[in-house]
Scaffold this motif. Structure first.
Motif, PDB file in Angstrom:
ATOM      1  N   GLU A  76      31.665  49.568  21.934  1.00 12.91           N
ATOM      2  CA  GLU A  76      32.708  49.304  23.009  1.00 12.91           C
ATOM      3  C   GLU A  76      31.998  50.714  24.017  1.00 12.91           C
ATOM      4  O   GLU A  76      32.468  50.069  25.038  1.00 12.91           O
ATOM      5  N   LEU A  77      31.244  51.136  23.585  1.00 11.67           N
ATOM      6  CA  LEU A  77      30.692  51.624  24.977  1.00 11.67           C
ATOM      7  C   LEU A  77      29.704  50.654  25.491  1.00 11.67           C
ATOM      8  O   LEU A  77      29.853  50.525  26.358  1.00 11.67           O
ATOM      9  N   ARG A  82      27.972  46.983  30.155  1.00  9.71           N
ATOM     10  CA  ARG A  82      27.320  46.121  30.642  1.00  9.71           C
ATOM     11  C   ARG A  82      28.729  44.894  31.573  1.00  9.71           C
ATOM     12  O   ARG A  82      27.858  44.474  32.161  1.00  9.71           O
ATOM     13  N   ARG A  83      29.820  45.293  31.052  1.00  7.09           N
ATOM     14  CA  ARG A  83      30.514  44.804  31.937  1.00  7.09           C
ATOM     15  C   ARG A  83      30.537  45.242  33.679  1.00  7.09           C
ATOM     16  O   ARG A  83      30.276  44.591  34.371  1.00  7.09           O
ATOM     17  N   LEU A 104      23.677  60.993  24.284  1.00  5.08           N
ATOM     18  CA  LEU A 104      23.062  59.509  24.117  1.00  5.08           C
ATOM     19  C   LEU A 104      22.917  58.979  25.565  1.00  5.08           C
ATOM     20  O   LEU A 104      23.925  59.157  26.127  1.00  5.08           O
ATOM     21  N   ILE A 105      21.411  58.635  25.922  1.00  4.09           N
ATOM     22  CA  ILE A 105      21.536  57.883  27.600  1.00  4.09           C
ATOM     23  C   ILE A 105      21.493  56.578  26.798  1.00  4.09           C
ATOM     24  O   ILE A 105      20.489  55.818  26.556  1.00  4.09           O
ATOM     25  N   ILE A 106      21.746  56.044  28.184  1.00  2.00           N
ATOM     26  CA  ILE A 106      21.649  53.845  27.400  1.00  2.00           C
ATOM     27  C   ILE A 106      20.876  53.662  28.941  1.00  2.00           C
ATOM     28  O   ILE A 106      21.679  53.309  29.469  1.00  2.00           O
ATOM     29  N   HIS A 107      20.158  52.443  27.978  1.00  2.00           N
ATOM     30  CA  HIS A 107      20.155  50.780  29.518  1.00  2.00           C
ATOM     31  C   HIS A 107      19.922  50.227  29.198  1.00  2.00           C
ATOM     32  O   HIS A 107      19.503  50.288  27.725  1.00  2.00           O
ATOM     33  N   GLU A 108      19.672  49.643  29.725  1.00  3.21           N
ATOM     34  CA  GLU A 108      19.318  48.295  29.164  1.00  3.21           C
ATOM     35  C   GLU A 108      17.972  47.058  30.484  1.00  3.21           C
ATOM     36  O   GLU A 108      18.261  47.833  31.395  1.00  3.21           O
TER      37      GLU A 108
END
Length: 745
Positions: A76-77, A82-83, A104-108
């Motif tokens: 869900e995160l 992404r949305r 936690l570090i996120i990227h696309e």
């Protein structure tokens, strides 16, 4: 033996795909469609207690079995990020693994979601950091000196991250850097004022600094963890770590830091108008992990500083631009009043020497030289202009290192190390030359920058960062302060003003008349060839292609039909180009049918046509004041159609294009501006702007024939008007067109 390796080889190193991450963190890359794991750093096995081979190709469930973050929550995160198209509101997300707390570090990027875990740090300083940020904001808003602002920002960043040394490092025009502010521990020697060669930070590293504003190397001595990939992935496509916070470090850079005795390093980018102005370079002499939140606080302080730099520089540029315009307008009025180029430029209250920061001016006109200020002697000027004819194909040239380009200039570098040259007539050897004196600098380098290569015992040549950083001093000669965009723009405008007067005076006597007559005869022959010998076979080609498609198209496969369609499209493009060339060739001979033009109506019609052709994108065309004047309606329609369509075309890389057309009456002339927010161009490369079939380098990816602006220039000249421009790369462009109220006067 000649060594073919130097530190420019660093620019070939693929530092964004090194295939490792720093040992203090963990990385996993997943496919967003299936949430299956396709890359993972080897040390993830230690984190979750499972071999990497059991994780690759599996879903997130296998990875998160030993964390307190349920798989559904993480998905869900990821969906939220992404949305929203942004991860700023999510990063960092805290998660507990094996009793330890991680960020936690996120990227696309490149079709993958990258998840990075790094240990959390001490958060007790957050209130203190917030206070430092508030102080920085207040200081940016005040009118403090730039040196004080830089020094205090370095001190605040040092307090936030706890490093031994924080330096503000400013890049020069050649990308070497100088330390201009510093905050350090008392026992450390100062690096303030030291220079570092451009090879210390190669080009591709500078590009990454524009993307990743904060870069941390927590432990120079640690062993990086390799990234392992799922077997089905292609081996020639390693994981792109451009946006990764854990990206490992080039071995050359690690050796460089070790040679300096640095155990931890952090850099924070300082940008001006989207380009790298400098860095905040931070050193620590033992390993140090700076928490993600503290890094973000430091980043915010640096962004405040970047905003302050831009605000101050814009204010300085605006002041210089205003002064330049005032002097330029005065020179224009003097040229009109005197009808004598030499007197107007060299013998009035305002001279051409006042137009910029030059200390010397030479006007070559009617086989005479006129000198103002400190300049080379007449013999040197004759040799220089002879060289200019062969070395510079454009109508102007600027350099702050003339002796480097033209070695004989070293003899008079004391008055002419910098040159801004405007060509009035190449055939008649007529120029305006501005000079700046040599500015001898004593530059103190952090070690000798000229030892980039070492040779091993077996003869292997390799890059070797210098090992000594002891101060090394040299004198830099034959250079001066660079010419600014405003100075170049003002010189281009003055050239147009001069040529207008010269053309009015010398239409019957200058050498161009005979050449123009020959050119007109050639144009007649060319027009006949184009209209008959070229257009007829083109029509035949298109006709035969249509017949083949119509008669036998059902027997062709799709590829063959597509090729026939390309033939017809290409003939259409060629016919359009021929039409433009014909229009250009006839423009010089067509009689002007001057009559009053309703510019508001004309521009609204052009706006409607352009918006229809650009209907698939966000584009706004604004019309301000539109004073009328007498001119040929057909020619003026062609002129403004070309300018407005060009402006719209070069805004296509922008999410929202914007074009403004405005006019103003000044005495007996009307001046129009066509401004856009497009890709712009470098004024130093724009000498060929109105040449037939010539296009600037940054416009080559956008379709065009190179004819439109040549037509515009010819129409303006036929109406006894002027056209000039001002632009900066990625800052849009403005074209100025002046028309006499009545061209018959």
């Amino acid at each position: 033996m000649t060594l073919n390796v130097d530190l420019t080889s660093c620019e070939q190193e693929p530092i964004h795909i090194l295939g490792h991450v720093q040992s203090h963190g963990y990385l996993v890359a997943i496919k967003p469609e299936t949430y299956s794991i396709v890359h993972a750093s080897a040390n993830v096995a230690e984190l979750v207690g499972q071999p990497i081979s059991e994780l690759l190709g599996q879903s997130l469930d296998a990875l998160l079995a030993k964390t307190d973050l349920p798989v559904n929550n993480l998905k869900e995160l990821l969906n939220v990020g992404r949305r929203g198209g942004s991860w700023d509101t999510i990063n960092p997300h805290q998660v507990r693994i094996g009793g330890r707390l991680f960020n936690l570090i996120i990227h696309e990027h490149d079709g993958l979601l990258l998840l990075e875990w790094e240990p959390t740090g001490d958060t007790s300083n957050l209130p203190f950091n917030q206070r430092l940020i508030a102080e920085a904001l207040n200081e940016v808003q005040s009118s403090r000196q730039l040196t004080d602002l830089l020094q205090n920002t370095a001190r605040r960043v040092k307090e936030i991250i706890g490093f031994d040394r924080v330096m503000v490092y400013r890049f020069g025009a050649d990308w070497h850097g100088q330390v201009i502010a510093e905050a350090k521990e008392p026992q450390l020697e100062s690096f303030l004022g030291l220079h570092y060669p451009a090879s210390d930070i190669p080009r591709q590293a500078r590009e990454l600094y524009k993307i990743n504003l904060v870069r941390l190397i927590a432990d120079v001595g640690s062993t990086p963890s390799p990234i392992l990939s799922s077997p089905e992935l292609s081996e020639d496509r390693p994981l792109d770590l451009t946006h990764s916070t854990l990206r490992a470090v080039s071995t050359v850079h690690i050796e460089y830091l070790r040679n300096m005795g640095v155990q931890a390093s952090m850099s924070i980018s300082l940008l001006y108008r989207g380009e790298l102005w400098g860095l905040m370079s931070c050193h620590h002499y033992s390993p140090r992990l700076v928490d993600y939140s503290a890094r973000q606080s430091a980043r915010f302080v640096s962004q405040l500083l970047s905003a302050a730099l831009e605000f101050r520089r814009d204010a300085e540029d605006q002041q210089q631009l205003q002064q330049s315009r005032e002097y330029g307008q005065q020179l224009h009025e003097q040229l009109i009043a005197d009808d004598d180029v030499v007197r107007a430029l060299t013998k009035r209250a305002v001279t051409a020497l006042d137009l910029n920061s030059a200390t010397g001016l030479v006007l070559l006109f009617n086989n005479q030289q006129y000198h103002l200020g400190k300049t080379p002697d007449e013999a040197a000027i004759r040799d220089l202009t002879t060289w200019l004819k062969t070395a510079n194909p454009n109508t102007f040239m600027e350099t702050n290192q003339l002796p480097v380009l033209y070695p004989p200039a070293e003899a008079y570098a004391g008055v002419g190390a910098g040159l801004l040259a405007i060509e009035l007539s190449r055939e008649l050897n007529e120029y305006l030359l501005w000079f700046k004196p040599e500015r001898i600098q004593q530059v103190t380098w952090a070690g000798n920058p000229e030892k980039p290569v070492s040779v091993s015992e077996n003869g292997e040549v390799r890059l070797s960062p210098r090992k000594s950083f002891a101060a090394w001093t040299e004198l830099v000669r034959n250079t001066t302060d660079p010419w600014t965009e405003v100075e170049v723009s003002a010189a281009v405008k003055l050239r147009e003003d001069i040529l207008q007067i010269v053309t009015r005076q010398a239409n019957e006597i200058r050498l161009l008349n005979q050449r123009l007559q020959a050119a007109y005869e050639e144009l007649d022959a060319f027009s006949y060839t184009v209209s008959h010998d070229l257009r007829t076979p083109l029509s035949s080609i298109r006709c035969y292609a249509e017949i083949l498609l119509e008669e036998y198209g059902q027997d062709f496969n799709p590829d063959a039909r597509a090729l026939f369609q390309k033939i017809m499209d290409s003939t259409d493009k060629m016919r359009a180009l021929i039409r433009h060339i014909l229009y250009y060739s006839r423009m010089g001979r067509t009689e002007i049918n001057a009559q009053p033009i309703d510019m508001r109506k004309l521009l609204e019609s052009i706006r409607e046509e352009v918006l229809i052709s650009e209907k698939d994108r966000a584009l706004k065309i604004e019309l301000d004041d539109t004073p009328s004047f007498n001119a040929d309606p057909t020619m003026v329609t062609q002129l403004f159609t070309n300018l407005v369509a060009n402006a719209a075309k070069y805004t296509r890389p922008r999410p929202e294009g914007f074009v403004r057309v405005s006019g103003q009456q000044n005495g007996d002339e009307v001046v129009y501006q066509v401004a856009d927010n497009g890709i712009g161009f470098d004024m130093k490369e724009a000498g060929k702007m109105f040449d037939l079939f010539k296009r600037l380098e940054n416009a080559r990816s956008i379709k065009g024939s190179g004819v439109g602006l040549a037509i515009v220039k010819r129409i303006v000249s036929r109406h006894k008007g002027k056209i000039w421009y001002h632009s900066e790369p990625n800052r849009g462009a403005t074209f100025f067109i002046s028309f006499p109220i009545d061209p018959a006067d």
